[in-house]
Design a protein around this motif. Structure first.
Motif, PDB file in Angstrom:
ATOM      1  N   UNK A   1     -14.424  17.710  41.739  1.00  0.00           N
ATOM      2  CA  UNK A   1     -13.810  16.450  42.155  1.00  0.00           C
ATOM      3  C   UNK A   1     -14.172  16.114  43.599  1.00  0.00           C
ATOM      4  N   UNK A   2     -14.402  14.829  43.848  1.00  0.00           N
ATOM      5  CA  UNK A   2     -14.740  14.348  45.180  1.00  0.00           C
ATOM      6  C   UNK A   2     -13.505  13.707  45.800  1.00  0.00           C
ATOM      7  N   UNK A   3     -13.180  14.122  47.003  1.00  0.00           N
ATOM      8  CA  UNK A   3     -11.987  13.617  47.675  1.00  0.00           C
ATOM      9  C   UNK A   3     -12.184  12.174  48.142  1.00  0.00           C
TER      10      UNK A   3
ATOM     11  N   UNK B   1     -26.572  12.501  40.512  1.00  0.00           N
ATOM     12  CA  UNK B   1     -25.521  11.879  39.710  1.00  0.00           C
ATOM     13  C   UNK B   1     -26.072  11.342  38.393  1.00  0.00           C
ATOM     14  N   UNK B   2     -27.280  10.820  38.419  1.00  0.00           N
ATOM     15  CA  UNK B   2     -27.876  10.327  37.186  1.00  0.00           C
ATOM     16  C   UNK B   2     -27.968  11.413  36.128  1.00  0.00           C
TER      17      UNK B   2
ATOM     18  N   UNK C   1     -22.798  14.419  31.102  1.00  0.00           N
ATOM     19  CA  UNK C   1     -21.412  14.103  30.711  1.00  0.00           C
ATOM     20  C   UNK C   1     -21.400  13.235  29.450  1.00  0.00           C
ATOM     21  N   UNK C   2     -22.329  12.281  29.376  1.00  0.00           N
ATOM     22  CA  UNK C   2     -22.400  11.422  28.192  1.00  0.00           C
ATOM     23  C   UNK C   2     -22.670  12.232  26.940  1.00  0.00           C
TER      24      UNK C   2
ATOM     25  N   UNK D   1     -18.766  10.206  36.338  1.00  0.00           N
ATOM     26  CA  UNK D   1     -18.045  10.662  37.519  1.00  0.00           C
ATOM     27  C   UNK D   1     -18.908  10.435  38.755  1.00  0.00           C
ATOM     28  N   UNK D   2     -18.326  10.691  39.922  1.00  0.00           N
ATOM     29  CA  UNK D   2     -19.061  10.558  41.182  1.00  0.00           C
ATOM     30  C   UNK D   2     -19.466  11.910  41.741  1.00  0.00           C
ATOM     31  N   UNK D   3     -19.518  12.936  40.877  1.00  0.00           N
ATOM     32  CA  UNK D   3     -19.852  14.286  41.331  1.00  0.00           C
ATOM     33  C   UNK D   3     -21.083  14.822  40.623  1.00  0.00           C
TER      34      UNK D   3
END
Length: 343
Positions: free
Chosen positions: A145-147, A274-275, A281-282, A289-291
């Motif tokens: 997780x990104x804060x 991220x790509x 994830x897909x 997500x942004x991680x």
């Protein structure tokens, strides 16, 4: 990023930058040159000091500060320990529940500080006028997780609290040049792919004034070669007063690794990483997500075992499987990992 894979001896199937980075060709060659030089008696302390100063400059560029703001060391917990040791008795420290020990344990070890642990998404709201310092990781090690840096910074600023942020799981795959913090700490052996034993920290004016260099030694003076012996205390005026004597061979590789990373466009690196992470994830049926770190529940370790059996290097933390995508990875790694999990 297509040309990056050729800069690494390994890479295919290596999804563990969040555990241990892979050395680029320049880092590998620098370490080998250092070993050869040392083996024939050609290594010298002044050479290593020059390497360290160049590395300090690269670290400063990665954090968006002047080199005079940067201290060098070997472990994040030592820098956190300086903040913990400098806190007033009974001071309140706000941490993230389940954050990495290096930004939590030094405060707990004091024994006379009030340490509160809150969920990451509640961190900003947990800061009050009683808070002396907020200590957290920009990217959480166990979950990825990104804060929300902006909200935490604003809350701390409004409350007059100090901020310590650990960028070990961030610097190297995302820009970290616009952080407002009193102490930014980072170890370089993960996403920055340096040898383990090279860490650095950036100090604000407030931190320079309030924190005590309890680990001071010969390398804490403005000229280390003039501060080798007592009885006087020699301290530099800038952040190098917090330096510890460098692990020379680690910094020989770190200079090259940090220079390699500092020359990259971190916006491009983030888009690439991220790509790949979101493509994976897909395949898992998870939301984007942004991680660059992807984690999911794996209590019995079956998914990690399946990845390992398929020749993929991954990791498991806190009952979760964990993979990370970096510059040496490509779409083939996404497909290979997904197929290993039957996706």
């Amino acid at each position: 990023m297509e040309s990056m894979r050729q800069r690494f001896d390994a890479g295919s199937g290596y999804l563990a930058a969040c555990t241990l980075g892979l050395p680029a060709d320049v880092t590998r060659d620098a370490v080998r040159r250092d070993l050869d030089r040392w083996a024939v008696g050609g290594a010298s302390a002044p050479q290593y000091s020059a390497m360290l100063e160049r590395a300090r400059g690269h670290a400063a560029a990665l954090l968006g500060v002047e080199p005079s703001r940067v201290a060098t060391g070997s472990q994040v917990s030592v820098f956190t320990g300086l903040a913990a040791a400098s806190a007033p008795r009974g001071a309140e420290i706000v941490c993230v529940d389940g954050d990495f020990s290096s930004v939590v344990a030094p405060f707990l070890a004091r024994g006379d500080l009030r340490v509160r642990h809150v969920p990451l998404d509640a961190l900003a709201d947990a800061v009050t006028g009683d808070t002396w310092m907020v200590s957290y990781s920009l990217v959480q090690s166990a979950t990825g997780e990104v804060a929300d840096v902006a909200s935490v910074t604003a809350a701390a600023r409004d409350a007059g609290a100090r901020v310590l942020v650990d960028t070990t799981q961030a610097t190297g795959w995302m820009p970290t040049t616009d952080l407002e913090a009193d102490l930014i700490v980072c170890h370089a052996y993960k996403w920055l792919s340096a040898p383990r034993g090279a860490a650095f920290a950036a100090f604000s004016d407030r931190a320079l004034a309030e924190l005590t260099p309890y680990a001071a030694g010969w390398y804490s003076g403005a000229d280390p070669w003039a501060s080798c012996y007592g009885p006087a205390l020699f301290l530099a005026d800038d952040a190098s007063r917090f330096d510890v004597s460098p692990a020379w061979h680690a910094w020989a590789g770190a200079e090259a690794a940090l220079g390699f990373a500092a020359a990259l466009d971190m916006h491009d690196v983030r888009r690439h990483d991220l790509g790949l992470a979101n493509a994976f994830r897909e395949r898992l049926g998870a939301a984007a997500s942004d991680s660059a770190i992807v984690t999911w529940a794996d209590g019995d370790g079956a998914d990690l075992a399946a990845l390992t059996a398929a020749g993929i290097t991954a990791s498991g933390r806190a009952g979760r499987a964990r993979v990370a995508f970096h510059v040496w990875n490509d779409d083939e790694d996404v497909d290979r990992a997904a197929r290993a999990l039957g996706r």
